[in-house]
Each structure stands twice: as C-alpha cells, then as structure tokens.
Write an enzyme that holds these catalytic residues in place. Structure first.
Site, PDB file in Angstrom:
ATOM      1  N   GLU A  46       0.894  -1.287   0.067  1.00  0.00           N
ATOM      2  CA  GLU A  46       0.094   0.101   0.167  1.00  0.00           C
ATOM      3  C   GLU A  46       0.772   1.306   0.149  1.00  0.00           C
ATOM      4  O   GLU A  46       0.315   2.258  -0.165  1.00  0.00           O
ATOM      5  CB  GLU A  46      -0.930   0.065   1.261  1.00  0.00           C
ATOM      6  CG  GLU A  46      -2.077  -1.010   1.088  1.00  0.00           C
ATOM      7  CD  GLU A  46      -3.152  -0.481   0.137  1.00  0.00           C
ATOM      8  OE1 GLU A  46      -3.222   0.387  -0.333  1.00  0.00           O
ATOM      9  OE2 GLU A  46      -3.952  -1.457  -0.068  1.00  0.00           O
ATOM     10  N   GLU A  99       7.675 -21.826   7.425  1.00  0.00           N
ATOM     11  CA  GLU A  99       8.057 -20.941   8.578  1.00  0.00           C
ATOM     12  C   GLU A  99       9.129 -21.700   9.617  1.00  0.00           C
ATOM     13  O   GLU A  99       9.448 -20.925  10.493  1.00  0.00           O
ATOM     14  CB  GLU A  99       6.604 -20.773   9.534  1.00  0.00           C
ATOM     15  CG  GLU A  99       6.089 -21.872  10.065  1.00  0.00           C
ATOM     16  CD  GLU A  99       4.995 -21.470  10.883  1.00  0.00           C
ATOM     17  OE1 GLU A  99       4.979 -21.886  12.172  1.00  0.00           O
ATOM     18  OE2 GLU A  99       4.081 -20.810  10.590  1.00  0.00           O
TER      19      GLU A  99
END
EC number: 4.2.1.126
Length: 299
Positions: free
Chosen positions: A83, A114
């Site tokens: 953004e 992960e």
C-alpha cells in the site's frame, strides 16, 4: 518449547461454548474480544514510537524497511508494504515484504516454510540487506524460526531490528533492538492468531508506516499529497485535495494538475505561493519534499 504455555495458544474462558452459541452471540463475543485489541496496542505505544523514530531516520538517509513473516504475519507484511507506493508514492524498494515460502505463499500456504530459520536469513540476504536497513520480524507466537533467522542475521551485521509478537518474553524479542510485545490474550478460536493477534499486528504496521510517511512529508494537513494518481478515482482525489487546500474551483485544480502531470504537491505550492511549476518544483526540492516548508520558503 511447550507451545501450550504461550498466551496465543491458550483457551479463552469466554468462548468455551462457542459451538453452542447463536449467530448473533458469536458475533457479539468476537466484537467484545476485539475491543481489547486497541487497548493492548495502546500499552505498547512507547515501543512503537521508538520503532518509528529509527525507521524514519533510516529511510530519510536512503535505507530500506523490510517486513519479515510467515503465514498470517507474512500476509500482513505484504498488505502494508504494497500500500505504500500508491498511497505515498514511495519507490517499491523502500518498504518490502519478505514472506516465508515466497510470494506464492500469500494465497496458498507453503507447509513447513515458517520452520526454516536459515531460509529467513537467506531470503534477507537475497534482498541485499545491509546494516543501514531496518527489519521488522512479525510472529504472533514470538518463536517462529523464519523471522527469527532474519533478525539474527540482521543483528549480526549491525542493522536495526524490530520485532512484533503477542507473547511476553518472546524468543524473537531476544534478537530485537526494539521488541514490541502486544499481548491481546487468548484467541476466540484457540490458536487462531489471524484474529486478535493479527488485528493488533495490522494496526501496528499501519501506525508505523503511516506515521513514518507523515514525518517524511508525504502528508499535508491530513491529506495524501504524494499519492500516485494512476487511475480515474485517484485523479479525482487529487483534484479534490487541491481544491480542499487551496479553495480553487474544480476546473482550476484540474488545469494546475495537468501542468504538474497530476503531482499534488507542486500543484498546491503553485496555487498557494502563486508561482509556476518550475519554481514550485525547485522550492519543493529545497524543502526536501515538505509542502508547508516550500510554501513558507516562497512567501
């Protein structure tokens, strides 16, 4: 590590009968629990403030900010970083996400990614991370190996490190110059940290990126003046921003923005200081991009 001892893995006593509740009662319960999130974020504002000051200093000197996470944490990293260019006209490399399993893991989980601490280090190295850059490791549990590996590497080369977790005395905090431990309590749905923990982390990332960009002159008053007017909606927003600040008509705002190729900052300066595009651009450069200072400079 005994994961059941983590706050994020404990059962919430307020939701033990979740499967028996009516629809509205489930919604009310979630809403009530979510109200705790803002308070938890408020408790860590001093740490967020410290993080913002360090990031602002680094970015002002041409460095970069990296968000590193896995699963939900990685997706939040991608959301906030992606953004920045349309909202603040930042170059894509200024704020970058690094996600366990690669960008494809945004839509489809890459199981086990992960748990690879060395890959966290390798992925940061691949970005040509330097000791001038800043990295934020994001993990609700605070013990996810992937972001820990990234922070360990960053710390080893002398870079500034920040962590965001939702457990006290998190493992990742050990490798952070600025640990942010936002404890929101057990989740409504046991262990589902995409809920309260994820909401808290998103709030913090929003606060960090927005505040840093305000400090970098990307905002005038409370308006986005460095937006990338790349479509009809954003061009209209640019016009109304110029109108709001300068009190000119729609057609005057449009005409000025046409001269600036829809750059809002010089358009505002041109009108407020009554100068041409060349002088407005020069003043903006001299003021390091701060609109208010540029207008004062020309007055």
């Amino acid at each position: 590590m005994n994961l059941t001892k983590l706050t994020t893995e404990q059962r919430n006593t307020n939701t033990m009968n979740l499967d028996k509740m009516t629809t509205i009662d489930i919604l009310k319960t979630i809403n009530k629990e979510d109200k705790q999130v803002a308070e938890a974020v408020e408790n860590v504002l001093p740490a967020i403030n410290k993080a913002v000051e360090e990031i602002f200093k680094a970015l002002s000197n041409g460095a970069r900010l990296f968000y590193v996470g896995a699963g939900t944490s990685g997706r939040l990293a991608v959301l906030d970083a992606s953004e920045c260019p349309p909202t603040f006209l930042t170059p894509p490399e200024m704020v970058q996400p690094v996600m366990a399993g690669g960008m494809g893991a945004f839509l489809q989980a890459v199981e086990g990614a992960e748990d690879d601490e060395l890959q966290g280090e390798a992925d940061l190295k691949e970005k040509k991370f330097t000791n001038q850059d800043v990295v934020i490791g994001i993990t609700a549990s605070g013990r996810t190996p992937y972001p820990i590996g990234a922070l360990k590497y960053a710390q080893s080369i002398g870079a500034y490190t920040i962590s965001i977790s939702s457990n006290k005395e998190s493992v990742i905090s050990t490798y952070a110059d600025c640990p942010i431990e936002v404890v929101v309590g057990p989740e409504i749905l046991t262990g589902s940290t995409r809920m309260k923990a994820g909401t808290a982390h998103k709030m913090i990332l929003n606060m960090i990126s927005t505040t840093v960009m305000v400090k970098m002159g990307k905002v005038y008053e409370n308006l986005m003046v460095d937006l990338n007017a790349s479509n009809y909606k954003l061009k209209e927003r640019a016009k109304h921003t110029v109108m709001e600040v300068t009190n000119v008509t729609y057609s005057e705002a449009e005409a000025t923005l046409e001269e600036t190729n829809y750059q809002v900052k010089p358009a505002i300066i041109m009108i407020q200081a009554k100068v041409d595009f060349q002088r407005a651009s020069a003043a903006l450069k001299n003021s390091r991009g701060y609109v208010r200072e540029a207008i004062t400079y020309l007055s």
